[in-house]
Structures are given as C-alpha cells and as structure tokens.
Design an enzyme around this catalytic site. Structure first.
Site, short mmCIF file in Angstrom:
data_model
loop_
_atom_site.label_atom_id
_atom_site.label_comp_id
_atom_site.label_asym_id
_atom_site.label_seq_id
_atom_site.Cartn_x
_atom_site.Cartn_y
_atom_site.Cartn_z
N GLU A 74 2.43 7.64 9.21
CA GLU A 74 2.19 6.72 10.31
C GLU A 74 3.49 6.12 10.81
O GLU A 74 4.56 6.31 10.21
CB GLU A 74 1.23 5.60 9.89
CG GLU A 74 1.74 4.73 8.77
CD GLU A 74 0.67 3.79 8.22
OE1 GLU A 74 -0.53 4.04 8.43
OE2 GLU A 74 1.04 2.81 7.56
N GLN A 109 0.83 -1.20 0.00
CA GLN A 109 0.00 0.00 0.00
C GLN A 109 0.86 1.25 0.00
O GLN A 109 2.06 1.21 0.24
CB GLN A 109 -0.89 0.02 1.25
CG GLN A 109 -1.75 -1.21 1.45
CD GLN A 109 -2.49 -1.18 2.77
OE1 GLN A 109 -2.27 -0.31 3.62
NE2 GLN A 109 -3.39 -2.14 2.97
N HIS A 133 0.13 5.73 1.02
CA HIS A 133 -0.79 6.80 1.40
C HIS A 133 -0.32 8.11 0.79
O HIS A 133 0.88 8.37 0.72
CB HIS A 133 -0.85 6.95 2.92
CG HIS A 133 -1.13 5.68 3.65
ND1 HIS A 133 -2.25 4.92 3.43
CD2 HIS A 133 -0.41 5.03 4.60
CE1 HIS A 133 -2.22 3.86 4.22
NE2 HIS A 133 -1.11 3.90 4.93
N HIS A 164 4.49 0.21 1.61
CA HIS A 164 4.72 -0.56 2.83
C HIS A 164 3.74 -1.71 2.92
O HIS A 164 2.70 -1.72 2.27
CB HIS A 164 4.58 0.34 4.06
CG HIS A 164 3.25 1.02 4.16
ND1 HIS A 164 2.98 2.21 3.51
CD2 HIS A 164 2.10 0.68 4.81
CE1 HIS A 164 1.74 2.57 3.76
NE2 HIS A 164 1.18 1.66 4.54
N ARG A 218 -4.19 0.66 -2.51
CA ARG A 218 -3.65 -0.70 -2.59
C ARG A 218 -2.98 -0.87 -3.96
O ARG A 218 -3.63 -0.73 -4.99
CB ARG A 218 -4.75 -1.74 -2.39
CG ARG A 218 -4.24 -3.17 -2.30
CD ARG A 218 -5.38 -4.18 -2.20
NE ARG A 218 -6.16 -4.00 -1.00
CZ ARG A 218 -7.47 -3.73 -0.99
NH1 ARG A 218 -8.13 -3.61 -2.14
NH2 ARG A 218 -8.11 -3.59 0.14
#
Length: 252
Positions: free
Chosen positions: A57, A38, A40, A115, A135
């Site tokens: 994150e 994935q 972001h 990641h 994804r």
C-alpha cells in the site's frame, strides 16, 4: 458492475489477471488517535495461508496536525529473536522508525514493513485489494469490553521484514499543471496531478482503468460526455474504454 463490463471497465489484461475481483482499494483514513502497529503479508505468504493475495500500500498525507507522526519500519536492523524479546518486554517502541509528517508527504508501505498512522493524520490510502492485517502492538489499550485487544503476534512473525527503513518518505518532483510520477509498483501506479487550469489526458494506449482521488480543493472530470464534480476525499473511476479525460480545477 465488474461482472457485467469486465475488460471495458478495468482493461482486458487486468481482467485476465484479477477476474471479477477489483484489484485495488481506496480509503480515506482520519486518525483521531494513534492506530495499532501492523504488518501485512506478501503475496506468497498470504496464498500459503489461503488468502487471494497480500497487501502492498501507499499513503498520501492530506492533512496533519503539527507534530503528528507516522511509523514506517524499524530504525535499525533487528534479529528475529531480539524483536520477540522487545515485543514481550513491551519495548517495541524503542526500535520503531517514526517521522513527523506534513501535508503532501508520501509513504510507500511494501508488504512486510511494520507501520502505523499517528493521531491527527488524515491520509489517502491506495492498496492491493486485501483485508489481511496482522496487529502486532496496540499500546496495551483495551477493547470496547475492557479486554486486551486481539493481537496477531505469531501470525505476523513470518511476515515481518526486519531490515531498517533509512528514508521513509517517497520523494517526488512537483509539476504544476502536469503529471508528477510518485510510485510505480506491480500492483498500482500513482501520480499527482495539481492544476489551476484545464488539463487534457489521452489514455487511448493505457489499456487500464484510472482512478482520480481528490486530495484538496474542488475539481471536475469530463469523460465520455459525462462531467463529475469531486470534492476533497471523493474518488471517481474512469473506465478503460474512456480514451480522453479532461480535468478542471475550481473556477476553470
């Protein structure tokens, strides 16, 4: 609760910045199988696409089976067209940066870095409050209906950082019965507190909420005349108006 307590809960400056949207999400992820690759978007791209913000994150590994892996970026620099060819040829795994992990490992995942969490890893995740996930690759696994899982290859293309990840782990110097600084970002600051005796913290000047997530064992937190026990995997939010916090390990 945020609409009622506002700055008293998260701090006046945080409330001015985020309003009634709590700024962070905390998760415990227990991967029974390897998760999809994935990425972001960052804040700028996310807002261009009509979202509140992107997602940066971090992960703290609470438990890992022997040989468990985490994917964190690419093992070498890629050009955009080369990435598209590898993805189209089902060869993306050749250029992924994978690392064997153990309990206590920390990984910082800035927006834009691809990641994935491997099978047998249980970790704590702290992230910007966002549900935007693209994804990229899912090992050709079918969904519950036997169809190929939905991918977001086109949406992800402008979000990906194609530079290599040279040292994926975040290194820190462990301090028993003290506070160990791990990560500081514009979105969150993360520390590790490991204790076997009581510890008193003064947050009078912090002007922010504090969240304690228990990653191992049993502890208790006392603040504002309340005592809250915490088992591994549980979290407690200390409001910004709480000046003094006392931490107790099991048996202290």
């Amino acid at each position: 609760a945020l609409e009622i307590y506002m700055g008293d809960l998260i701090g006046d400056r945080n409330y001015e910045r985020y309003g009634n949207n709590f700024p962070l999400l905390f998760k415990i992820i227990d991967a029974a199988d390897k998760l999809s690759i994935q990425v972001h978007p960052n804040d700028t791209l996310a807002r261009q696409r009509g979202m509140e913000n992107g997602k940066t994150e971090m992960w703290y590994v609470m438990q890992a089976d022997e040989g468990s892996l985490i994917t964190d970026g690419f093992c070498r620099a890629l050009e955009r067209d080369e990435y598209k060819r590898l993805l189209n040829d089902q060869r993306l795994e050749e250029v992924l940066n994978t690392t064997k992990v153990t309990q206590g490992d920390v990984f910082f995942i800035p927006a834009g870095r691809i990641h994935s969490i491997g099978k047998g890893v249980m970790l704590a995740e702290i992230q910007q409050s966002s549900d935007c996930t693209y994804r990229i690759y899912d090992y050709n696994r079918p969904d519950d209906n036997g169809q190929p899982r939905q991918l977001h290859t086109a949406e992800a293309l402008d979000a990906i950082d194609f530079s290599p990840t040279t040292d994926p782990r975040t290194h820190y110097n462990y301090r028993p019965n003290g506070t160990t600084s791990i990560i500081e970002t514009p979105y969150f600051t993360t520390n590790l507190v490991a204790i076997d005796k009581p510890l008193r913290k003064d947050f009078a000047q912090l002007e922010s909420f504090v969240a304690y997530l228990c990653v191992d064992g049993l502890m208790a937190i006392k603040t504002m005349d309340n005592i809250v026990p915490l088992h591994a995997g549980e979290i407690v939010l200390v409001p910004a108006v709480a000046d003094i916090v006392e931490l107790f390990a099991q048996g202290t």
